[in-house]
Design a protein around this motif. Sequence first.
Motif, PDB file in Angstrom:
ATOM      1  N   UNK A  44       0.816  -1.212   0.000  1.00  0.00           N
ATOM      2  CA  UNK A  44       0.000   0.000   0.000  1.00  0.00           C
ATOM      3  C   UNK A  44       0.846   1.257   0.000  1.00  0.00           C
ATOM      4  N   UNK A  45       2.146   1.118   0.180  1.00  0.00           N
ATOM      5  CA  UNK A  45       3.012   2.289   0.292  1.00  0.00           C
ATOM      6  C   UNK A  45       3.714   2.618  -1.028  1.00  0.00           C
ATOM      7  N   UNK A  46       2.977   2.468  -2.100  1.00  0.00           N
ATOM      8  CA  UNK A  46       3.541   2.741  -3.419  1.00  0.00           C
ATOM      9  C   UNK A  46       4.071   4.161  -3.518  1.00  0.00           C
ATOM     10  N   UNK A  47       3.399   5.095  -2.834  1.00  0.00           N
ATOM     11  CA  UNK A  47       3.822   6.493  -2.897  1.00  0.00           C
ATOM     12  C   UNK A  47       5.182   6.696  -2.270  1.00  0.00           C
ATOM     13  N   UNK A  48       5.623   5.780  -1.431  1.00  0.00           N
ATOM     14  CA  UNK A  48       6.814   6.026  -0.631  1.00  0.00           C
ATOM     15  C   UNK A  48       7.954   5.071  -0.949  1.00  0.00           C
ATOM     16  N   UNK A  49       8.054   4.633  -2.191  1.00  0.00           N
ATOM     17  CA  UNK A  49       9.207   3.831  -2.592  1.00  0.00           C
ATOM     18  C   UNK A  49      10.444   4.715  -2.550  1.00  0.00           C
ATOM     19  N   UNK A  50      11.452   4.238  -1.888  1.00  0.00           N
ATOM     20  CA  UNK A  50      12.566   5.102  -1.500  1.00  0.00           C
ATOM     21  C   UNK A  50      13.540   5.389  -2.636  1.00  0.00           C
ATOM     22  N   UNK A  51      14.086   6.617  -2.653  1.00  0.00           N
ATOM     23  CA  UNK A  51      15.264   6.888  -3.478  1.00  0.00           C
ATOM     24  C   UNK A  51      16.463   6.189  -2.854  1.00  0.00           C
ATOM     25  N   UNK A  52      17.519   6.033  -3.618  1.00  0.00           N
ATOM     26  CA  UNK A  52      18.711   5.367  -3.069  1.00  0.00           C
ATOM     27  C   UNK A  52      19.430   6.258  -2.066  1.00  0.00           C
ATOM     28  N   UNK A  53      19.468   7.568  -2.373  1.00  0.00           N
ATOM     29  CA  UNK A  53      20.199   8.502  -1.524  1.00  0.00           C
ATOM     30  C   UNK A  53      19.410   9.790  -1.370  1.00  0.00           C
ATOM     31  N   UNK A  54      19.823  10.590  -0.392  1.00  0.00           N
ATOM     32  CA  UNK A  54      19.340  11.934  -0.200  1.00  0.00           C
ATOM     33  C   UNK A  54      20.364  12.671   0.674  1.00  0.00           C
ATOM     34  N   UNK A  55      20.292  13.988   0.691  1.00  0.00           N
ATOM     35  CA  UNK A  55      21.154  14.787   1.558  1.00  0.00           C
ATOM     36  C   UNK A  55      20.302  15.357   2.686  1.00  0.00           C
ATOM     37  N   UNK A  56      20.909  15.505   3.863  1.00  0.00           N
ATOM     38  CA  UNK A  56      20.178  16.005   5.019  1.00  0.00           C
ATOM     39  C   UNK A  56      20.927  17.167   5.652  1.00  0.00           C
ATOM     40  N   UNK A  57      20.219  18.263   5.825  1.00  0.00           N
ATOM     41  CA  UNK A  57      20.841  19.436   6.419  1.00  0.00           C
ATOM     42  C   UNK A  57      20.964  19.253   7.930  1.00  0.00           C
ATOM     43  N   UNK A  58      22.048  19.744   8.486  1.00  0.00           N
ATOM     44  CA  UNK A  58      22.265  19.709   9.929  1.00  0.00           C
ATOM     45  C   UNK A  58      21.322  20.699  10.613  1.00  0.00           C
ATOM     46  N   UNK A  59      20.956  20.415  11.852  1.00  0.00           N
ATOM     47  CA  UNK A  59      20.003  21.269  12.562  1.00  0.00           C
ATOM     48  C   UNK A  59      20.499  22.699  12.722  1.00  0.00           C
ATOM     49  N   UNK A  60      21.819  22.909  12.700  1.00  0.00           N
ATOM     50  CA  UNK A  60      22.361  24.246  12.902  1.00  0.00           C
ATOM     51  C   UNK A  60      22.663  24.984  11.598  1.00  0.00           C
ATOM     52  N   UNK A  61      22.421  24.335  10.472  1.00  0.00           N
ATOM     53  CA  UNK A  61      22.611  25.013   9.188  1.00  0.00           C
ATOM     54  C   UNK A  61      21.295  25.671   8.794  1.00  0.00           C
ATOM     55  N   UNK A  62      21.292  26.976   8.684  1.00  0.00           N
ATOM     56  CA  UNK A  62      20.063  27.728   8.472  1.00  0.00           C
ATOM     57  C   UNK A  62      19.722  27.838   6.986  1.00  0.00           C
ATOM     58  N   UNK A  63      18.468  28.202   6.678  1.00  0.00           N
ATOM     59  CA  UNK A  63      18.113  28.464   5.278  1.00  0.00           C
ATOM     60  C   UNK A  63      19.004  29.538   4.648  1.00  0.00           C
ATOM     61  N   UNK A  64      19.345  30.561   5.436  1.00  0.00           N
ATOM     62  CA  UNK A  64      20.233  31.607   4.911  1.00  0.00           C
ATOM     63  C   UNK A  64      21.608  31.043   4.574  1.00  0.00           C
ATOM     64  N   UNK A  94      11.000  25.956   2.644  1.00  0.00           N
ATOM     65  CA  UNK A  94       9.978  25.027   3.104  1.00  0.00           C
ATOM     66  C   UNK A  94       9.781  25.106   4.609  1.00  0.00           C
ATOM     67  N   UNK A  95      10.878  25.167   5.367  1.00  0.00           N
ATOM     68  CA  UNK A  95      10.820  25.197   6.822  1.00  0.00           C
ATOM     69  C   UNK A  95      11.536  26.449   7.311  1.00  0.00           C
ATOM     70  N   UNK A  96      10.840  27.596   7.361  1.00  0.00           N
ATOM     71  CA  UNK A  96      11.496  28.841   7.783  1.00  0.00           C
ATOM     72  C   UNK A  96      12.055  28.720   9.188  1.00  0.00           C
ATOM     73  N   UNK A  97      13.249  29.261   9.377  1.00  0.00           N
ATOM     74  CA  UNK A  97      13.878  29.218  10.696  1.00  0.00           C
ATOM     75  C   UNK A  97      13.089  30.043  11.709  1.00  0.00           C
ATOM     76  N   UNK A  98      12.531  31.150  11.235  1.00  0.00           N
ATOM     77  CA  UNK A  98      11.678  32.000  12.052  1.00  0.00           C
ATOM     78  C   UNK A  98      10.278  31.955  11.438  1.00  0.00           C
ATOM     79  N   UNK A  99       9.235  31.626  12.207  1.00  0.00           N
ATOM     80  CA  UNK A  99       7.909  31.406  11.625  1.00  0.00           C
ATOM     81  C   UNK A  99       7.338  32.593  10.870  1.00  0.00           C
TER      82      UNK A  99
END
Length: 375
Positions: A44-64, A94-99
């Motif tokens: 049922x999870x056809x929508x969520x078939x995974x890519x092989x890789x992705x990059x993830x930003x660190x919590x302290x790296x800001x949009x700026x 997508x996820x502003x550091x300040x709302x």
Amino acid sequence: MRDTGPLHDVSLLEVASYLPGEPVGTEYFLAHREQDGAGEESGAETMFKAPRFRHQVDRDETPADMMEKAATALAERVGRDAVRGVDVVLTNTLLPEVPFTGPGAEVAHRLGIRADWVIDAHNGGCASFVHLLRLARVLVGTGQARSALLLNVQNCAGPVMTQSEVRTLPEAVIPGDGCGAALVAASAESPVLGIRVAHHGEYTRDCGLTLSDGRKYWEPGTSQMHVGFTPGRVKDIVERGNRLVPDVVSGLCAELGLETGDLDVLITNQPNRMFLEQWRTRLSLDPARHLDTFDRFGNLFGAAVPITLDHALREGRIPDGSLLMLAGFAHAGDFAGAAAVRWRGGAGHDARHGADADVTGTGTTATDVTEDART
């Protein structure tokens, strides 16, 4: 909604991108699922078939931070003065550091830009690059500006999808983080031929923040935030998404007197493989003409179009003169947009590749354009 077009030629001159950290393999999520007893993906999870890789930003790296790095890469291609001299800065995060505000003013300051227009656009979602391009086309095309810097950040993969409860969900494995940057200017070199958008406000409530304890995101609590769809509406949302992108692309082609078969390259947002396949099938496009970076970078949301375009250009997959279609839909379908660009197929292209790089198509160098814009 059709775009009546600007008074002057406006071109998408160049793009660049930034991807944080090292690639993260799917095994990261699978290991957490096993530890937490979530089990393997079901059919049922056809929508969520995974890519092989992705990059993830660190919590302290800001949009700026991300925008500054992407803009710096752009400056290496078009010249620092061309970036510093823009008089429009348009951002989407997508996820502003300040709302309540975006990073546009901070990024402009960091880059030494004295812009007349700084706009942080919080709408547009996965189609936000088209949204920003449309804004730039209006401002530049009507003579209110000479050039614009567009910056798209997707930054929810690291901060949101790796939370202890969220990372076991099937959708957690899909997103990746990154930033795209683009330079738009008064020019006939890579002209934006047309833009078409569609707004569907009736769908806005079908996608939103999910918190298991029912609290508002600003209220105290322990539940972990993630984005989810309205229960029971997923089937409708999937069909809606399958339809919206082909609709705006076909509609824009008709306005321009083109057939979808005339498109050399289609680049869209990339929610999952299912949508990508449906869109090219409905548009009768060969897979080789629909470029994506999903397997390398995952769902990049609004940053997908400029990042994929950047990588395709560096890999030599888009010859000069190509007819590009850039398209996408947002959230659960509240917005969709498409933009047609003749990549380096207009007036001024030959001059750009000469000794005195002419990025405006009017006998003016990048430095001249940006200095004129600031005075």
